[in-house]
Design an enzyme around this catalytic site. Structure first.
Site, short mmCIF file in Angstrom:
data_model
loop_
_atom_site.label_atom_id
_atom_site.label_comp_id
_atom_site.label_asym_id
_atom_site.label_seq_id
_atom_site.Cartn_x
_atom_site.Cartn_y
_atom_site.Cartn_z
N ASP A 242 44.08 41.41 42.31
CA ASP A 242 42.94 40.54 42.63
C ASP A 242 42.47 40.71 44.07
O ASP A 242 41.34 40.39 44.40
CB ASP A 242 43.32 39.09 42.36
CG ASP A 242 43.43 38.85 40.86
OD1 ASP A 242 44.50 39.14 40.30
OD2 ASP A 242 42.43 38.42 40.26
N LYS A 253 48.35 38.30 39.59
CA LYS A 253 48.79 37.13 38.81
C LYS A 253 50.22 36.72 39.14
O LYS A 253 51.10 37.56 39.31
CB LYS A 253 48.64 37.47 37.32
CG LYS A 253 49.04 36.41 36.33
CD LYS A 253 48.38 35.07 36.57
CE LYS A 253 46.87 35.12 36.64
NZ LYS A 253 46.28 33.84 37.11
O1 MRU Z 1 43.62 34.37 36.38
P1 MRU Z 1 43.11 35.65 35.80
O2 MRU Z 1 43.33 35.77 34.34
O3 MRU Z 1 41.68 35.90 36.20
O4 MRU Z 1 44.00 36.75 36.51
C1 MRU Z 1 43.80 38.10 36.20
C2 MRU Z 1 44.72 39.01 36.92
O5 MRU Z 1 45.56 38.60 37.69
C3 MRU Z 1 44.49 40.47 36.73
O6 MRU Z 1 45.70 41.18 36.83
C4 MRU Z 1 43.55 40.96 37.85
O7 MRU Z 1 42.42 40.14 37.93
C5 MRU Z 1 43.13 42.36 37.64
S1 MRU Z 1 41.99 42.48 36.31
C6 MRU Z 1 41.51 44.10 36.16
#
Ligand code: MRU
Length: 361
Positions: A242, A253
């Site tokens: 992220d 995550k």
């Molecule tokens: O909370 P989320 O579902 O938006 O978190 C998503 C993640 O952590 C993904 O691993 C990250 O956004 C990469 S998506 C290509």
């Protein structure tokens, strides 16, 4: 990507040109529902309530949110206000601010009368660029997978956390892109899918899309990964991200860090698929500087799923009134990351590796 033999992206302009439509990820895999987003406020709300989620997809959704704003009212103040609202929807994934800032800057340079058409065009270009980026990540990641020798049997075992597949992007995915490329190239592989409490994006979304693409996978409890690594049942870990800092710290995550520790201890490669839109060159120390989203305690105390009658239902897990904490992301220090897989190639998670990507380009 395929769902029941039809190709879908996760976001597309409506046929009447007055809205965008998205797949509602809150109800997958039990229901396949399309939601229509007709203005910037609805787009911001869909990002916040995780109708759409995943760093690249929330960036593209926000760009379309600005385009929807520009259709209604395109003066500087209205666009700036919509941009603020969209950026505030979720704090951690830098793709959101990146997409909003670059779209807004271009719009403010355009004549007000041209802004609606320009914004729509920019959002569509961003969506297409995301797909091309992910295809390139897939090609570079495939080269890494080709060099791996399975520790057990003839099949590669890859572990992934959360959902960094096509549902988290416009199409193809980031962490799952090399897996899709490998499967298409005839490499025999199997994916261990971390369930990814508390919202279970692995169990619900990653398992859904892998199964739709016909890739063998097994969902595991989040705590099982270390055990599997100790028993040589994981050949590599690939995750998304992220926000990645200039020195290579990776925010992803919650729970990603624990997988990186287990991978380090067991000498299992820990690879991070990183589109350059997720790189934040303004930050160095991920632990100290990345803003970590704190979400509702209810996501921890309750579970949502399908009951025996086929209805979506919520159940409580904890004693009445039990407090719960819900940090949604964590930071994996660069030293635990074997490499970053980007659209410009594979680099070490170091300041030098990141500079070699020429991120200013
Ligand atoms: O909370 P989320 O579902 O938006 O978190 C998503 C993640 O952590 C993904 O691993 C990250 O956004 C990469 S998506 C290509």
């Amino acid at each position: 990507m395929r769902i029941a033999d039809r190709h879908w992206r996760t976001i597309w302009p409506s046929t009447d040109g007055a809205a965008v439509e998205v797949i509602d990820q809150r109800v997958l895999p039990h229901r396949f529902q399309i939601r229509r987003l007709a203005d910037a406020a609805t787009a911001a709300a869909a990002i916040a309530d995780m109708t759409v989620r995943g760093a690249p997809l929330i960036g593209v959704t926000a760009a379309y949110g600005l385009a929807l704003q520009a259709r209604h009212q395109a003066d500087d103040a209205a666009l700036r206000s919509a941009a603020r609202q969209l950026k505030a929807a979720r704090p951690t994934a830098v793709n959101l601010a990146w997409a909003v800032d670059r779209t807004l800057a271009r719009l403010l340079q355009a004549e007000p009368a041209d802004r609606a058409a320009t914004a729509w065009q920019l959002a569509a270009e961003l969506a297409d660029a995301d797909v091309a980026t992910n295809q390139a990540i897939g090609r570079h990641g495939l080269a890494l997978l080709r060099d791996l020798k399975p520790a057990a049997g003839s099949r590669l075992n890859i572990l992934t956390h959360c959902n960094a597949g096509w549902l988290a992007t416009v199409d193809v995915g980031t962490a799952l892109a090399p897996i899709y490329a490998a499967a298409a190239a005839g490499i025999d592989l199997h994916v261990w899918v971390d369930e990814t409490r508390p919202r279970n994006q692995g169990a619900s979304l990653t398992a859904f899309e892998l199964r739709e693409q016909g890739i063998p996978c097994t969902v595991i409890a989040d705590n099982a990964g270390g055990h599997l690594m100790q028993h040589r049942q994981v050949d590599a870990v690939i995750v998304g991200c992220d926000r990645v800092t200039a020195r290579g710290d990776v925010c992803n995550k919650i729970g990603t860090y624990l997988k990186a520790l287990a991978a380090w201890d067991n000498r299992v490669p820990f690879w991070v698929a990183m589109p350059l839109s997720t790189l934040d060159m303004s930050l160095q120390d991920g632990l100290a500087e990345v803003p970590i989203e704190s979400r509702s305690a209810r996501e921890v105390t309750h579970l949502v799923g399908r009951d025996a009658q086929g209805q979506m239902t919520e159940v409580q897990l904890v004693p009445d009134g039990t407090p719960a904490a819900n940090p949604a992301f964590d930071v994996t220090p660069a030293r635990l990351v074997r490499a970053l897989i980007t659209e410009r190639g594979v680099v070490p998670a170091t300041p030098e590796g990141i500079q070699a990507l020429e991120p200013w380009r």
